[in-house]
Design a protein around this motif. Structure first.
Motif, PDB file in Angstrom:
ATOM      1  N   LEU A 204      36.615   8.592  88.368  1.00 13.06           N
ATOM      2  CA  LEU A 204      36.776   8.116  89.737  1.00 13.06           C
ATOM      3  C   LEU A 204      37.219   9.243  90.666  1.00 13.06           C
ATOM      4  N   PHE A 205      38.028  10.152  90.144  1.00 14.30           N
ATOM      5  CA  PHE A 205      38.448  11.299  90.963  1.00 14.30           C
ATOM      6  C   PHE A 205      37.251  12.167  91.329  1.00 14.30           C
ATOM      7  N   ASN A 206      36.400  12.449  90.335  1.00 13.60           N
ATOM      8  CA  ASN A 206      35.215  13.261  90.620  1.00 13.60           C
ATOM      9  C   ASN A 206      34.263  12.536  91.565  1.00 13.60           C
TER      10      ASN A 206
ATOM     11  N   ALA B   3      30.511   1.220  96.455  1.00 15.21           N
ATOM     12  CA  ALA B   3      29.950   0.244  95.532  1.00 15.21           C
ATOM     13  C   ALA B   3      30.699   0.255  94.200  1.00 15.21           C
ATOM     14  N   VAL B   4      31.006   1.437  93.705  1.00 12.54           N
ATOM     15  CA  VAL B   4      31.722   1.529  92.431  1.00 12.54           C
ATOM     16  C   VAL B   4      33.122   0.943  92.551  1.00 12.54           C
TER      17      VAL B   4
ATOM     18  N   ARG C  17      26.241   9.036  99.388  1.00 11.11           N
ATOM     19  CA  ARG C  17      27.376   9.273  98.496  1.00 11.11           C
ATOM     20  C   ARG C  17      28.518   8.324  98.813  1.00 11.11           C
ATOM     21  N   ALA C  18      28.764   8.069 100.097  1.00  8.78           N
ATOM     22  CA  ALA C  18      29.822   7.139 100.476  1.00  8.78           C
ATOM     23  C   ALA C  18      29.489   5.718 100.031  1.00  8.78           C
TER      24      ALA C  18
ATOM     25  N   THR D 114      36.986  -3.375  91.601  1.00 11.61           N
ATOM     26  CA  THR D 114      38.010  -4.272  92.142  1.00 11.61           C
ATOM     27  C   THR D 114      37.645  -5.734  91.922  1.00 11.61           C
ATOM     28  N   SER D 115      36.398  -6.081  92.133  1.00 14.18           N
ATOM     29  CA  SER D 115      35.955  -7.458  91.920  1.00 14.18           C
ATOM     30  C   SER D 115      36.110  -7.860  90.450  1.00 14.18           C
ATOM     31  N   ALA D 116      35.746  -6.955  89.541  1.00 16.96           N
ATOM     32  CA  ALA D 116      35.890  -7.260  88.114  1.00 16.96           C
ATOM     33  C   ALA D 116      37.357  -7.451  87.743  1.00 16.96           C
ATOM     34  N   LEU D 117      38.241  -6.638  88.352  1.00 17.55           N
ATOM     35  CA  LEU D 117      39.663  -6.763  88.053  1.00 17.55           C
ATOM     36  C   LEU D 117      40.228  -8.077  88.583  1.00 17.55           C
ATOM     37  N   VAL D 118      39.816  -8.478  89.762  1.00 16.15           N
ATOM     38  CA  VAL D 118      40.289  -9.751  90.322  1.00 16.15           C
ATOM     39  C   VAL D 118      39.778 -10.926  89.494  1.00 16.15           C
TER      40      VAL D 118
END
Length: 255
Positions: free
Chosen positions: A27-29, A59-60, A53-54, A65-69
Motif C-alpha cells: 500500500l505504501f508503494n 479503488a484499492v 494512478r489516483a 475498506t469495504s471488505a473490512l467493514v
C-alpha cells in the motif's frame, strides 16, 4: 485499516501481522506512485497518467475498506471495537511490533532480491529443471499409491495368497486419497506412524519405496544443484549466442 485488522484478530495476531507487513509495504508503494515526477527516484517511472494512478489507489483503498467493514458487520462495530482495544497495552504492543517489522521488511526484501539475482534463480531453465524433478517425484509417488490401493482393494474382497488374515495395512487404503497420503509420507521418509504395513507383501513394497525415495530424491536434487553451477558456464554471451571455442578456452597467443 491495518489497526482495525489487528484489533479484529487480537486473539491470534501472529498471522495477521505477518500478512499486514507486506500488505503495508504494498500500500505504501501504491500510494507513493502518486508522487510528482520530481519527488520520485531517478530509476522509477510510471507511464500512466496521474488521474489513472489516483483512480487505481482510490479503488484499492475503497475495496479494502469495504471488505473490512463487511468483515466487522458495520462501521459502528468497527469503530467501537477499535476504540475499546486501543486503550489497552496489548494494542500498542501489536502496533509497535508491526512498525518494527515494517521497517525491517524493506531491507530484507532488498537482500532477498539481490540473493535471487546472484544465485541465478531468475533463470527459467532452473525452474524448468526443478519442475521436472518434482513431476518425476510426484509420478513415482502416484504409482506406489495406486499399487497400495489395488492391494488394499484385493485384500478387502475375496482375498488371495497375497493377503494375510491380519490385513494388509493398519488402516484401509481403498480410497486413493488415503493411499496417496501413505505413499507420500513413505516416499518422503516422514513416517508419522498412523498407517503401517502389516502383511509381508506390504512391508516389501514399502521398503522398496523407501529405498527408491532416498535414491530418487538424492539424484534429482544433485541434478538440479548441478544445473545451478553449470548453467552460467553454458549461458553464452549476453545476447544468447554461445561462446566460440577460442573464447571458452585459453585465449590465443598474443602476436
Amino acid at each position: 485499516m491495518l489497526c482495525a485488522t489487528i484489533t479484529h484478530e487480537r486473539e491470534h495476531p501472529a498471522l495477521a501481522i505477518l500478512i499486514l507487513v507486506p500488505l503495508n509495504h504494498l500500500l505504501f508503494n501504491l500510494t507513493a506512485s502518486l508522487d510528482p515526477p520530481t519527488a520520485r527516484p531517478a530509476n522509477r517511472s510510471d507511464p500512466q497518467p496521474w488521474g489513472m494512478r489516483a483512480a487505481r489507489v482510490l479503488a484499492v483503498y475503497g475495496l479494502a475498506t469495504s471488505a473490512l467493514v463487511l468483515w466487522y458487520g458495520s462501521f459502528r462495530a468497527l469503530t467501537t471495537d477499535l476504540r475499546a482495544f486501543s486503550a489497552t497495552w496489548e494494542w500498542w504492543l501489536l502496533i509497535f511490533t508491526m512498525v518494527v517489522l515494517t521497517g525491517l521488511y524493506r531491507p530484507l526484501m532488498a537482500a532477498l532480491r539481490h540473493l535471487v539475482g546472484v544465485t541465478g534463480l531468475k533463470d527459467a531453465r532452473l525452474w524448468s529443471a526443478l519442475a521436472l524433478a518434482v513431476a518425476v517425484w510426484v509420478w513415482c509417488d502416484g504409482v506406489f499409491a495406486a499399487v497400495y490401493q489395488q492391494l488394499a482393494l484385493l485384500c478387502a474382497g475375496a482375498g488371495g495368497p497375497l493377503c494375510q488374515s491380519e490385513g494388509t495395512f493398519s488402516q484401509s487404503l481403498v480410497r486413493f486419497v488415503d493411499a496417496a497420503y501413505f505413499s507420500t509420507i513413505t516416499l518422503s521418509t516422514a513416517g508419522y506412524g498412523d498407517i503401517v504395513p502389516v502383511s509381508d507383501l506390504a512391508k516389501v513394497l514399502v521398503s522398496i519405496e523407501i529405498i527408491m525415495g532416498f535414491g530418487l530424491l538424492g539424484f534429482l536434487l544433485s541434478r538440479v544443484a548441478g544445473f545451478t553451477t553449470t548453467a552460467p558456464l553454458h549461458a553464452g554471451k549476453m545476447d544468447g549466442s554461445e561462446l566460440r571455442p577460442e573464447e571458452a578456452g585459453n585465449p590465443p597467443d598474443a602476436a
